[in-house]
Design an enzyme around this catalytic site. Sequence first.
Site, PDB file in Angstrom:
ATOM      1  N   ASP A 167      -0.205   5.244   0.751  1.00 50.11           N
ATOM      2  CA  ASP A 167      -0.454   6.248   1.800  1.00 50.11           C
ATOM      3  C   ASP A 167      -0.436   5.637   3.193  1.00 50.11           C
ATOM      4  OD1 ASP A 167      -0.682   8.142  -0.129  1.00 50.11           O
ATOM      5  OD2 ASP A 167      -2.876   8.232  -0.106  1.00 50.11           O
ATOM      6  N   ASP A 217      -1.895  -0.587   5.973  1.00 47.93           N
ATOM      7  CA  ASP A 217      -2.265   0.050   7.247  1.00 47.93           C
ATOM      8  C   ASP A 217      -3.773   0.269   7.424  1.00 47.93           C
ATOM      9  OD1 ASP A 217      -2.543   2.090   5.307  1.00 47.93           O
ATOM     10  OD2 ASP A 217      -2.217   3.642   6.823  1.00 47.93           O
ATOM     11  N   ASP A 267       0.861  -1.173   0.000  1.00 48.60           N
ATOM     12  CA  ASP A 267       0.000   0.000   0.000  1.00 48.60           C
ATOM     13  C   ASP A 267       0.909   1.239   0.000  1.00 48.60           C
ATOM     14  OD1 ASP A 267      -2.346   1.672   0.560  1.00 48.60           O
ATOM     15  OD2 ASP A 267      -1.518   1.832   2.586  1.00 48.60           O
TER      16      ASP A 267
HETATM   17 MG   LIG Z   1      -2.894   3.282   3.457  1.00 50.40          MG
END
Ligand SMILES: [Mg+2]
Length: 275
Positions: free
Chosen positions: A12, A217, A10
């Site tokens: 961001d 996240d 991922d």
């Molecule tokens: Mg993320």
Amino acid sequence: MTDRFVVFTDLDGTLLDHHTYSFEPAAPAIERLRRNAVPLILTSSKTMAEIMDLRRRLNNQHPLIAENGSLLAIPENHFRTGDRTKTERVWPRLMGPGYQQIVKVLQQLREEHGFQFEGFADWDAERVVEATGLPAADAQKARERLASEPIQWRGSAESWKIFTAELERCHLRTLRGGRFDHILGAQADKAHAMQKLLEMYTEHESDVRWQTIAAGDSPNDLSMLEHASIAVVIPAASGKTLDAAKGDSTLFASDPGPVGWNAAINEILDRFQLP
Ligand SMILES: [Mg+2]
């Protein structure tokens, strides 16, 4: 059979710092992956145009996964000749309905039911800048959509229930993001795109047993983490860390963003004695 790794990450809050968007602290582990010929697959809710920008800055020449798994982008010749030439050309491959189709369904549903929402398709460049908080050039890249539509819901919770049921009937689904609800194909998600890409790697190099490392996240990363051989859970900047299954195959990074990413990837490479 030899074992090889491929990393799906991922962006961001994972490879990129949540606030500064920097990947610098992850540079040592990125370099180590390169040294060991481990493909690094950028996997994000961002558009292909947005990811291509970062991919260039990372000097990354691997396939990528955009729009929350709604599309895979494969560099020209990547799986055909084994010649990983430095090409800027990538071919998008949709994992569900295309953008025009999604927007058409949304407009029809709005007309039929009077649903209250606005999306990128309703907005000009200026309004997208306003809604995303992105600089104009980046907002333009965010508008280059191929397989998903971000919307802002303005209706009631009851109306939302009817809306999602109608979408389901049209083989679409919703995915809650930070600023927007994303409308995408019913089957499209990061894990599905990861599996598809893994099939291509396996087909291309059939004497290799590909092992996957996935890092994320947010809730939209969870299915990808669950399907990976090794999961790297990056603590969310908000402080609410993903509730992923604990076990030998899950690493919980101690720091958010690229600092935690760097440490976790290095730990895995150490564990497998990769230089
Ligand atoms: Mg993320």
